[in-house]
Design an enzyme around this catalytic site. Structure first.
Site, PDB file in Angstrom:
ATOM      1  N   ARG A  89       0.884  -1.167   0.000  1.00 50.29           N
ATOM      2  CA  ARG A  89       0.000   0.000   0.000  1.00 50.29           C
ATOM      3  C   ARG A  89       0.917   1.209   0.000  1.00 50.29           C
ATOM      4  NH1 ARG A  89      -5.422   0.747   2.058  1.00 50.29           N
ATOM      5  NH2 ARG A  89      -5.813   2.887   2.694  1.00 50.29           N
ATOM      6  N   ARG A  92     -13.618  -7.672   0.931  1.00 54.10           N
ATOM      7  CA  ARG A  92     -12.185  -7.454   0.740  1.00 54.10           C
ATOM      8  C   ARG A  92     -11.429  -8.721   1.135  1.00 54.10           C
ATOM      9  NH1 ARG A  92      -9.904  -2.330   0.876  1.00 54.10           N
ATOM     10  NH2 ARG A  92      -7.954  -3.487   0.611  1.00 54.10           N
ATOM     11  N   CYS A  96     -16.268   2.509  -0.439  1.00 60.51           N
ATOM     12  CA  CYS A  96     -15.101   1.697  -0.077  1.00 60.51           C
ATOM     13  C   CYS A  96     -14.649   1.914   1.360  1.00 60.51           C
ATOM     14  CB  CYS A  96     -13.959   1.959  -1.052  1.00 60.51           C
ATOM     15  SG  CYS A  96     -13.289   3.635  -0.986  1.00 60.51           S
ATOM     16  N   GLN A 149      -9.862  -3.336  -4.009  1.00 60.06           N
ATOM     17  CA  GLN A 149     -11.186  -2.873  -3.609  1.00 60.06           C
ATOM     18  C   GLN A 149     -12.212  -3.197  -4.684  1.00 60.06           C
ATOM     19  OE1 GLN A 149     -12.280  -1.155  -0.623  1.00 60.06           O
ATOM     20  NE2 GLN A 149     -14.169  -1.863  -1.573  1.00 60.06           N
ATOM     21  N   HIS A 171      -6.978   1.362  -7.079  1.00 61.31           N
ATOM     22  CA  HIS A 171      -7.300   0.573  -5.885  1.00 61.31           C
ATOM     23  C   HIS A 171      -7.947  -0.734  -6.363  1.00 61.31           C
ATOM     24  CE1 HIS A 171      -7.823  -0.455  -1.857  1.00 61.31           C
ATOM     25  NE2 HIS A 171      -8.621   0.498  -1.413  1.00 61.31           N
ATOM     26  N   ASP A 216     -16.939   7.817  -2.961  1.00 55.20           N
ATOM     27  CA  ASP A 216     -15.697   7.720  -2.190  1.00 55.20           C
ATOM     28  C   ASP A 216     -15.525   9.055  -1.475  1.00 55.20           C
ATOM     29  OD1 ASP A 216     -13.215   6.850  -1.240  1.00 55.20           O
ATOM     30  OD2 ASP A 216     -12.141   7.491  -3.036  1.00 55.20           O
TER      31      ASP A 216
END
Length: 302
Positions: free
Chosen positions: A101, A287, A259, A131, A128, A219
């Site tokens: 990450r 996830r 998310c 996700q 991402h 988001d």
């Protein structure tokens, strides 16, 4: 065999994406029935703070029979005093996959270039993709399939989530709509790449973007690292808030995704987030399952 990495959503073909989603469903139905990582180790590196990503990968690797090695880049010498390529060469001698990450996509690609084991993007400024696998799994659970469904994204259409929705969504056969204010438009190269697989529309009018949508998603308006950039995002983004009014033109029973973490009262209201159309908590759980399936897929193809 050439090592497979997952740096952005379209590193998978449509068939491979579907294979992973079907495996994720099987792994969700039998959490402890798959142990393809028995005797293996996975390094999980964090250059940014994390809750869901760290927990889902650490638990998931353990459930697959593997050993998760969590590396906090702020308290180790990872990437300090040596190139990322050199660090990747060393890590590849110890572990069977690397998850990271990070911020810069350039750092990610440099790490992958030096690695001889799969590298997984657990979030960068550009994408991402993990996700999105969880989101697609959630859509399949709620709607039965992704093919031909309309997914409308509201907010910053220049950010990593918008990029990944465009790429992964079209691979899954979704009709993707991106809706956001002027000054936050999608990247032209991302749009071109996504449109090579399917339909992506850019619709600045949120009501138009919501019309007959099967899935509405948003988001945070301020992505990690943008907290001090001085831009006023609340004013231009407020018309793109997912609320009861925006749900009206969507299809009855349309699914709502986020998310997380969410800023209630900004990009989404509590009424919607906690309402019957929200699949946000299933999405968060997925996830775990989607990433387990991804790791099993990549390690199997080393």
């Amino acid at each position: 065999m050439t090592v497979r990495h997952f740096l952005r959503d379209d590193d998978l073909s449509a068939a491979e994406q579907l294979e992973i989603l079907e495996l994720a469903a099987a792994m969700k139905a039998d959490r402890h029935g798959f142990t393809p990582l028995a005797g293996k180790a996975v390094a999980v590196i964090f250059e940014k703070p994390s809750l869901r990503t760290r927990t889902s990968f650490e638990v998931g690797i353990a459930q697959l029979g593997g050993a998760p090695l969590i590396i906090d880049a702020t308290t180790t010498h990872f990437g300090r005093g040596e190139t990322l390529g050199d660090a990747a060469r060393v890590l590849s001698r110890y572990v069977d996959a690397i998850v990271i990450r990070s911020g810069s996509d350039t750092r990610l690609t440099e790490l992958a270039a030096g690695a001889t084991v799969p590298v997984v993007n657990a979030l960068t400024d550009g994408f991402h993709p993990c996700q999105l696998l969880a989101d697609l799994q959630t859509v399949r659970e709620r709607l039965g399939a992704t093919q031909g469904r309309i997914l409308s994204y509201f907010g910053d259409t220049a950010n990593n989530m918008a990029n990944s929705y465009a790429l992964a969504g079209t691979l899954a056969g979704l009709h993707v709509r991106l809706s956001g204010p002027a000054g936050f438009e999608p990247d032209a190269q991302i749009l071109a790449a996504a449109r090579a697989h399917g339909v992506v529309e850019v619709l600045p009018d949120p009501a138009e973007a919501a019309k007959d949508a099967d899935v509405l998603v948003t988001d945070t308006w301020i992505s990690m690292g943008q907290e001090t950039d001085g831009l006023d995002r609340r004013t231009p983004f407020l018309p793109y808030q997912i609320n009861g009014t925006l749900l009206l033109p969507a299809k009855p029973g349309a699914v709502v995704l986020h998310c997380l973490p969410a800023h209630r009262g900004d990009e989404i209201t509590s009424e919607v987030m906690d309402g019957p159309q929200s699949a946000i908590w299933d999405e968060a759980e997925n996830r775990l399952h989607a990433q387990k399936a991804l790791l099993a897929f990549l390690v199997d193809r080393r």
